[in-house]
Design an enzyme around this catalytic site. Structure first.
Site, mmCIF file in Angstrom:
data_model
loop_
_atom_site.group_PDB
_atom_site.id
_atom_site.type_symbol
_atom_site.label_atom_id
_atom_site.label_comp_id
_atom_site.label_asym_id
_atom_site.label_seq_id
_atom_site.Cartn_x
_atom_site.Cartn_y
_atom_site.Cartn_z
ATOM 1 N N THR B 139 0.849 -1.188 0.000
ATOM 2 C CA THR B 139 0.000 0.000 0.000
ATOM 3 C C THR B 139 0.887 1.242 0.000
ATOM 4 O O THR B 139 1.592 1.506 0.967
ATOM 5 C CB THR B 139 -0.930 0.030 1.220
ATOM 6 O OG1 THR B 139 -1.823 -1.068 1.137
ATOM 7 C CG2 THR B 139 -1.732 1.331 1.253
ATOM 8 N N LYS B 214 -7.345 2.117 -2.345
ATOM 9 C CA LYS B 214 -6.917 1.543 -1.070
ATOM 10 C C LYS B 214 -6.816 2.620 0.006
ATOM 11 O O LYS B 214 -7.235 2.433 1.143
ATOM 12 C CB LYS B 214 -5.579 0.823 -1.244
ATOM 13 C CG LYS B 214 -4.929 0.346 0.056
ATOM 14 C CD LYS B 214 -5.795 -0.664 0.793
ATOM 15 C CE LYS B 214 -5.260 -0.969 2.182
ATOM 16 N NZ LYS B 214 -4.051 -1.783 2.219
ATOM 17 N N LYS B 282 0.166 5.712 8.511
ATOM 18 C CA LYS B 282 0.787 5.985 7.211
ATOM 19 C C LYS B 282 -0.298 6.161 6.149
ATOM 20 O O LYS B 282 -0.281 7.085 5.340
ATOM 21 C CB LYS B 282 1.741 4.847 6.848
ATOM 22 C CG LYS B 282 2.384 4.911 5.467
ATOM 23 C CD LYS B 282 1.806 3.910 4.447
ATOM 24 C CE LYS B 282 2.025 2.476 4.846
ATOM 25 N NZ LYS B 282 1.337 1.529 3.907
#
Lengths: 290, 338
Positions: B139, B214, B282
């Site tokens: 990701t 995502k 993150k």
């Protein structure tokens, strides 16, 4: 079993029709009298005032829109208190714990019995008898009215002393209000980034985040459609009350505070009577809003 | 001959052996390959897997169990030992893995690692070339993905970004959701491998779209977990039983499985790591950057991000992301040694 019903709004109407369909005798009252007509067509009797309804029925349920209406129905002239001696009052409105306590004390002082029983679930669960009932107060009364709760809802909880039901409801709606905002931010970001928001809905529905609210409201939100199942003004009221509860107890709630701001903004845009999903409109750039 | 019918659909420069197709495609985009092209008799391709962490390990394990010819690499070699004992091959660098495989997957923790592994020193790009494919399931943000794509494709190989939705358990159970974008041909070719590791897959177009999707999904998730945390804590502070809140929530419209799965352990201040908090933060940071790039206001995500930052500053980075609830407490639990 004979039951009084005060308040025939989005929820009250669905709930009282449900009771009538299940063979209960129901006597209704509503501040705007004409709302009673449809219930009469379903077989309800009508009471001229809250006092008249309470006089007639051993058990009276109330489903009002906010603390002010809940207090008014109890304390005003021709209100519930006048004939409550020996009778039972079940307030299913969503209010703050203080309002509920005030009502409870007054009812008990006049020889009546009180149960707070706010619900989780909006219009459709009310119609389908699928509400979740968060009761607190008189346990004996709770046991007596379980047959009514079984018709109105799919699950009931007894949470202890008066105030606990109110608080639990506020906590649930606080989470719900924040989730709706998180959802709205995601849908908007998907669209602005050139993704298909419909695909986002599909992805969300497949995973650990999937839930009934996203599934039910997502498609309509993408069409800028917000038919009121739960009016935005009530959701904002609940967030405000939840924040006040957090305030009293010095609990940190930055995400809910941000969500409340979004609902306030939506109200100021005139969206108070639309479904609370209309908060989605607050993220749109001026030329995109419907 | 069925095989040649299948082969003729594949772009001429790709000399990948057709994958053994285990399940029918379930992608919503209409399939590029003829539906009759199943049950291929050709030997399976050689598959590489870079990054054997919380996610990479069970994903690689599922491929091995399905009979895939697998070569692995991890920065810390010992993490590969369980897979090696089950028959996986090992190469000491991403470059060598890529060179010896037809398709190489990468599952790294963050943009920097993804970049290093893809085209850093002894990176995968050095071993790529025409006829090969690189599938990055890490990701990362869109720009990082495009950067990696550029380096891979300049070797003549194909590239697919394919971040997943789902954490440790879905990875173990082969129930991940792949959000892919990039070379459609490569997507079609590796479909059967994705189906081994996951329950569904989406093809979303140009590189960057998978990454963006995502990030949006995880932005919503991070905010949801933060608001759930506020609810649990408020419950407790006003004298209600938070276990009852979890039950009430599970019965109603906001009944996300995530809440009923994680609620009980959160109430006990336990956060067994399925999705590390540092990665959630993150993702929120990257989502906020994405929002900024399109001038979108995201007050809820911004407020949630702050809570994850507080949790990180108290040493909770490697706990499950549900440890964000600690950030709301007046006396914060610090990380314990595992």
């Amino acid at each position: 079993m004979e039951v009084g019903f005060l308040g025939l709004g989005i929820m009250g109407k669905a709930m009282s029709i449900n009771l009538l369909r299940h063979g209960f005798k129901v006597t209704v009252w509503n501040r705007t009298f004409s709302k009673c007509n449809e219930l009469v067509e379903h077989g309800a009797s009508v009471g001229e005032t809250p006092a008249a309804v309470v006089k007639k029925c051993k058990y009276t349920i109330a489903m009002l829109s906010d603390p002010s209406a809940a207090l008014s129905v109890v304390f005003d002239k021709d209100g519930v208190l006048e004939h409550i001696n020996g009778r039972c009052y079940i307030d299913m409105s969503t209010v703050d714990a203080d309002t509920s306590s005030k009502i409870s004390e007054a009812i008990n002082a006049k020889g009546g019995y009180f149960l707070e029983a706010p619900v989780s679930g909006s219009k459709k669960p009310a119609e389908d008898g699928q509400l979740i009932i968060l009761a607190a107060g008189d346990k004996a009364l709770y046991d007596e009215v379980l047959p009514v709760f079984d018709v109105l809802g799919k699950k009931s909880f007894f949470l202890g002393e008066v105030g606990n039901g109110a608080k639990m409801k506020l906590v649930v709606n606080m989470i719900m209000g924040s989730m709706m905002n998180a959802f709205s931010e995601g849908l908007t970001l998907a669209e602005r980034s050139g993704l298909s928001p419909e695909t986002l809905l599909d992805v969300l529905d497949l995973g650990a985040m999937s839930n009934g609210m996203f599934k039910l409201k997502g498609p309509a939100m993408l069409k800028n459609s917000y038919p009121p199942a739960f009016p935005l003004k009530h959701q904002q009221k609940d967030m405000r009350l939840a924040l006040a509860l957090g305030d009293e107890n010095a609990v940190s709630m930055p995400v809910s505070a941000a969500a409340n701001e979004a609902f306030k903004k939506a109200r100021s845009m005139g969206l108070g009577d639309l479904d609370f999903s209309a908060v989605h409109e607050t993220l749109k750039a001026p030329d995109h809003s419907s | 001959m069925r095989c040649s019918m299948f082969c003729s659909h594949i772009s001429p420069h790709l000399n990948l052996s057709p994958m053994i197709i285990m399940k029918r495609f379930s992608a919503p985009i209409s399939s590029y390959v003829s539906p009759r092209a199943q049950a291929i008799a050709e030997p399976a391709a050689r598959v590489g897997f870079l990054g054997i962490g919380i996610m990479g390990s069970p994903m690689a394990h599922n491929l091995l169990k399905a009979g895939v010819d697998l070569t692995v690499w991890n920065r810390t070699k010992t993490k590969c030992d369980p897979l090696i004992s089950l028959g996986a091959k090992y190469k000491p660098s991403p470059e060598e893995v890529a060179a010896s495989c037809d398709v190489t997957f990468a599952m790294l923790a963050d943009p920097q690692s993804a970049v290093d592994v893809a085209f850093g020193k002894h990176g995968a790009a050095n071993g790529m070339g025409p006829g090969k494919g690189y599938v990055d399931v890490s990701t990362v943000d869109g720009d990082t993905s495009k950067l990696i794509s550029g380096h891979i494709k300049s070797t003549g190989a194909l590239f697919l970004e394919a971040p997943v939705s789902g954490s440790k358990k879905p990875a173990e159970d082969g129930q991940l959701i792949f959000l892919t974008a990039g070379d459609k041909t490569l997507y079609e070719t590796v479909g059967s491998l994705l189906d081994i590791m996951g329950k569904s897959k989406f093809y979303l177009g140009d590189v960057g779209n998978g990454a963006a999707m995502k990030l949006v999904v995880n932005m919503i998730m991070g905010s949801m977990m933060a608001s759930f945390s506020e609810g649990l804590l408020l419950c407790e502070k006003v004298g209600l039983d938070p276990d009852v809140l979890v039950k009430v929530v599970s019965q109603g419209a906001i009944n996300a499985p995530m809440y009923s799965t994680k609620g009980p352990s959160m109430i006990q201040s336990l956060y067994p790591t399925a999705f590390p908090l540092k990665h959630q933060q993150k993702d929120l940071r990257l989502a906020l950057e994405l929002a900024e790039s399109v001038s979108q206001s995201t007050p809820i995500a911004a407020a949630a991000n702050e809570l994850y930052k507080v949790a990180k500053s108290h040493g909770l980075s490697d706990q499950d992301f549900s440890a964000v609830i600690e950030a709301l407490k007046s006396k914060i639990q610090h990380s314990e040694n595992k």
